[in-house]
Design a protein around this motif. Sequence first.
Motif, PDB file in Angstrom:
ATOM      1  N   UNK A  90       0.861  -1.327   0.123  1.00 24.99           N
ATOM      2  CA  UNK A  90      -0.001  -0.033  -0.139  1.00 24.99           C
ATOM      3  C   UNK A  90       0.965   1.257   0.041  1.00 24.99           C
ATOM      4  N   UNK A  91       0.285   2.463  -0.556  1.00 22.67           N
ATOM      5  CA  UNK A  91       1.081   3.663  -0.552  1.00 22.67           C
ATOM      6  C   UNK A  91       0.166   4.141   0.743  1.00 22.67           C
ATOM      7  N   UNK A  92       1.195   4.543   1.906  1.00 18.57           N
ATOM      8  CA  UNK A  92       0.570   4.858   2.993  1.00 18.57           C
ATOM      9  C   UNK A  92       0.955   6.414   3.371  1.00 18.57           C
ATOM     10  N   UNK A 106       8.209   6.682  10.685  1.00 13.41           N
ATOM     11  CA  UNK A 106       7.517   6.306   9.687  1.00 13.41           C
ATOM     12  C   UNK A 106       7.943   6.514   8.109  1.00 13.41           C
ATOM     13  N   UNK A 107       8.647   7.600   8.226  1.00 11.25           N
ATOM     14  CA  UNK A 107       9.151   7.990   6.648  1.00 11.25           C
ATOM     15  C   UNK A 107      10.492   6.952   6.559  1.00 11.25           C
ATOM     16  N   UNK A 108      10.851   6.426   7.374  1.00 10.11           N
ATOM     17  CA  UNK A 108      12.080   5.497   7.324  1.00 10.11           C
ATOM     18  C   UNK A 108      11.258   4.034   6.878  1.00 10.11           C
ATOM     19  N   UNK A 109      10.323   3.847   7.343  1.00 14.49           N
ATOM     20  CA  UNK A 109       9.596   2.262   6.858  1.00 14.49           C
ATOM     21  C   UNK A 109       9.072   2.534   5.432  1.00 14.49           C
ATOM     22  N   UNK A 110       8.812   3.996   4.876  1.00 18.58           N
ATOM     23  CA  UNK A 110       8.405   4.101   3.433  1.00 18.58           C
ATOM     24  C   UNK A 110       7.060   4.690   3.432  1.00 18.58           C
ATOM     25  N   UNK A 111       6.611   5.519   4.795  1.00 19.91           N
ATOM     26  CA  UNK A 111       5.261   6.033   4.570  1.00 19.91           C
ATOM     27  C   UNK A 111       5.752   7.582   4.346  1.00 19.91           C
ATOM     28  N   UNK A 112       4.577   8.313   3.846  1.00 17.13           N
ATOM     29  CA  UNK A 112       4.460   9.534   3.755  1.00 17.13           C
ATOM     30  C   UNK A 112       3.757  10.229   5.010  1.00 17.13           C
TER      31      UNK A 112
END
Length: 383
Positions: A90-92, A106-112
């Motif tokens: 998913x794009x989170x 959260x950003x390190x995981x790939x979320x915006x």
Amino acid sequence: MSAATAGASGRAIPASRSAAFAQGSESVRLAGRRAVGAMQMRRAGRKEKAPAVFAAAAGTTPVKKTSMLVIGATGTLGRQVVKRALDEGYDVRCLVRPRPIPADFLREWGATTVSGDLAEPEQLPAALVGVHTIVDCATSKPEEPLRAVDWDAKVKLIQAAKAMGIQRYIFFSVDKADKHPEVPLMNLKYCTEKYLEASGLNYTVMRLSGFMQPLISQYAVPILDEQSVWGTSDSTRIAYMDTQDVAKMTMKALNTDATIGKTLTLAGPKSYTVQEIIALCEKYADSEAKVVNVPVFALKATRALTSFFQWSRDVADRLAFAEVLSSKDSYDVKEMEATYKLLGVEASEITTLETYLKEYFSRIISKLKEVSGESEGGSSFYL
């Protein structure tokens, strides 16, 4: 739970707030009925223009089904939902309020991350543009006004979601919220459930029982540290869940159209009393607990005072709902079995409390031995 109200996240709501809110609980119920009535009238045919701030941002451009906005993404449950959704492709996007400790993980995981506050409706459109699904994991913190966060802000979010064309909406509530209007947080959660139901959105309500994570600070750590643990003399049973399992079932609900318009109970395959939890901790810690039992009637009698005591915050997950504890509500196995069947989940896939605690104590005790061996003085400590 403590005599202070606690949310699904396990965070305590001081009893002083609970007492203050109780004076206005009837007004909240009336406000909820009026809000739901107004929403139902609009669904029946009355037209109402969306606020300009939403109308300007809303559009007809198709959005990806995998686009998601998580509210409360830094919390105990929210972060697990973010991680699981990212793992599933998913794009989170996460709505995060300005805070002293940045949500860098959260950003390190790939979320915006998007800076915003539910209490400020003009900030919502930018966060909702291009979003297919909202997952609302948020609840009020102890220092925040309960009604402002768990009712006023939720209504604004639902209104924004409707105006912006959000196609799926997941809301986390509290188990048996409909049966205890005398408990402020449960009353507000139920009012929000009804408002969401009347909104016309494709919603799913997930009612939570209790999380395993808070039990570590409430029982495991004090027992390891040879400190007293506080419990109650009641026999109420709670079917705790690991938040990772809640996140997994949330994603299954999103991928199952049969969950639209449903209220699901999420609980573990087995329920436990306070005494059983303490016994498990003693077993895996190989140590006897110093238990101080507090009768439920004593909690109710001193409800207005408990917010001043440290223990009432430490055991918030169990002692908060004195009225609920004394009502002897039983754990409904059939409700959970129905949820498992609907989501295509086997009970054997869900982490049991025994497994969770055993793994925790195994890791900690192993670490303690390692630290003790490396320490010149041979003393031990844990993080």
